[in-house]
Design an enzyme around this catalytic site. Structure first.
Site, PDB file in Angstrom:
ATOM      1  N   HIS A 122      -7.200   5.664   3.476  1.00 18.12           N
ATOM      2  CA  HIS A 122      -8.443   4.925   3.300  1.00 18.12           C
ATOM      3  C   HIS A 122      -8.880   5.051   1.842  1.00 18.12           C
ATOM      4  CE1 HIS A 122      -9.154   4.103   7.537  1.00 18.12           C
ATOM      5  NE2 HIS A 122      -8.865   5.371   7.812  1.00 18.12           N
ATOM      6  N   CYS A 150      -4.338   2.695   8.128  1.00 18.73           N
ATOM      7  CA  CYS A 150      -4.571   3.553   9.284  1.00 18.73           C
ATOM      8  C   CYS A 150      -4.138   2.835  10.572  1.00 18.73           C
ATOM      9  CB  CYS A 150      -6.025   4.003   9.330  1.00 18.73           C
ATOM     10  SG  CYS A 150      -6.284   5.481  10.329  1.00 18.73           S
TER      11      CYS A 150
END
Length: 503
Positions: A436, A337
């Site tokens: 994630h 991310c």
């Protein structure tokens, strides 16, 4: 509100153990046959959880729902506060960004709206479930905030819930903090306290017994349990307070050294939790160049303010050391991310989403550039990645406000439903992705660790235990531990009795 029987856990301070005790009760009630839901009206956390419909809630409530064996919904955490800048946070309402607000404005302008949101979610949960396990935040005795608080005694009143107060003995002064909290509560709120739990106990219970007797005599409030400290639990941490306990030093007894950059706005650091369960791995969270050393695996985790955290790494020498590690040492670097965005050539912020700085050069280890946008992406994702010549099916979730574009020479990392996602170098030593929970995929995690082992001249390890299995076992272990040391039947009896009295 009708059906559910509620119980609320509040603490004398942050990190007293409210989340973990609430998780235990979710599991205990569920195993006893009750359809159980967790609830936290307002959660301040940078660790998120994405629901099946692509909404964002606090990680703790998502994990508590898993412990209860139910599907997480935004009603379980209708308000999520994600600190982004100094004195400013992103307010997430029912899983979607509402607006960025400073603390004073939030307290003044959002209160009535927040009350309505909380009441609506409570009403939904109370009618759909048999048991409601409610978690407070911080302390209910914050007298400077209590006139407009949205997470402790006001919620207990709305749900007509009895309260168990939790004290953390590990910090010292547990009796002072418990007694002080009780004395600072309003008289009517004090009546809601059905007992206390002393958490994180180490030592001989016989030495504590005189204090327990004194406390009960002095306050008239029963001690419902003393919970010993439980090592190696492997259940996701609520917030970055837990990182204070993580080592920064290398462990020579472990084969694989994993360093995670702990920048100031670190988020979703639970991505690395599976490595904490691997017997050959040691995970370090490092905040300075001196702590970084020469790890085998370097992870740049998520960030709530990518530009500020990138500036932090540049100023304290971490960025330069990462460049040197990539150039001169056999280190594998993975960015997730915000960490993925940092690995690129540049990050643009044309709308001032994160800072007044409109553009910053990245670490330039992957051929991508990122533009930060006003719209947030929150989605559960799955796809196929290729690594060490093998194909792996992976699942994860995405939470980001940036869009990363490939530049010349880019090699996608994951193919997701017709689109290319992430990037990797030709030698697969640098990897970036928005996924994630990437390391929660057991087969890929095993391949990554075995690649590192081979490069170090070590034999690969096959058949590593599933992280999902480990976490399910952890829920049961936690529930059994709490049942041994807490008067569960007495608490349930008090829950019933509380609903029969006027408060």
């Amino acid at each position: 509100m009708a059906k559910a029987l509620p119980i609320m856990f509040q603490g004398t301070h942050s990190d007293a153990g409210k989340s973990i005790i609430a998780t235990a009760f979710c599991r205990i009630f569920a195993k006893n046959g009750w359809k159980t839901a967790p609830f936290k009206s307002q959660n301040m956390s940078l660790n998120s959880y994405v629901t099946v419909d692509g909404k964002e809630i606090g990680r703790a409530q998502g994990i508590q729902a898993e412990a209860a064996g139910v599907v997480a919904t935004t009603d379980m955490n209708p308000i999520l506060i994600k600190p982004s800048r100094e004195h400013e946070s992103q307010i997430v309402v029912h899983g979607k960004p509402y607006k960025n607000m400073q603390a004073f404005a939030y307290r003044g302008e959002f209160f009535e709206k927040g009350l309505a949101i909380i009441h609506e979610s409570l009403d939904v949960l109370m009618n759909e479930y048999d048991r409601l396990v409610i978690e407070g935040a911080g302390s209910p005795a914050e007298i400077n905030l209590n006139d407009r608080e949205l997470v402790n005694m006001r919620v207990a009143r709305m749900a007509n819930a009895p309260v168990v107060l939790i004290g953390d003995i590990e910090r010292g002064g547990v009796f002072a903090s418990l007694v002080g909290t009780l004395q600072l509560l309003d008289k009517e709120d004090r009546k809601r306290i059905i007992g206390v739990i002393i958490n994180k106990f180490r030592g001989d219970l016989a030495l504590l017994k005189p204090g327990l007797d004194w406390f009960e005599q002095y306050t008239g409030v029963p001690v419902l349990g003393v919970v010993p400290y439980l090592e190696d639990l492997h259940i996701d941490a609520e917030d970055s307070v837990s990182l204070e306990q993580m080592s920064t030093a290398v462990n020579p007894d472990k084969d694989i050294d994993i360093a995670v950059i702990r920048y100031p706005k670190i988020s979703n650091f639970t991505d690395v939790d599976p490595f904490l369960t691997e017997p050959d791995c040691h995970v370090r969270f490092v905040a300075t160049a001196a702590q970084l050393g020469q790890p085998d695996l370097l992870i740049l985790p998520g960030s709530k303010n990518t530009i500020e955290d990138l500036l932090y790494m540049k100023k304290n020498g971490i960025a330069e050391q990462i460049a040197q590690l990539n150039k001169h040492h056999r280190v594998t670097i993975v960015g997730i991310c915000g960490g993925y965005q940092m690995l690129g050539a540049r990050i643009r912020d044309p709308f001032g989403v994160e800072t007044p700085l409109r553009e910053i050069s990245g670490l330039n280890l992957l051929p991508i550039e990122t533009t930060l946008e006003r719209k947030k992406t929150t989605v559960l994702s799955e796809g196929i990645l290729t690594f060490t010549g093998e194909r792996f099916f992976v699942k994860g979730y995405e939470i980001h406000m940036g869009r990363s574009q490939p530049l010349d020479g880019n090699i996608p990392f994951i193919h997701v439903q017709g689109r290319a996602e992430g990037a990797k170098s030709k030698d697969e030593r640098v990897i970036g992705t928005y996924f994630h929970d990437l390391f929660h995929n057991d087969a890929f995690r095993e391949a990554l660790l075995n690649k590192i082992r081979r490069e170090k001249g070590l034999a690969p390890i096959y058949g590593r235990q599933s992280f999902r299995t480990i976490r399910e076992q952890a829920f049961d272990r936690l529930a059994d531990h709490v049942k041994r040391h807490v008067c569960i039947e007495e608490i349930e009896e008090k829950m019933y009795m509380f609903q029969r009295r006027d408060v």
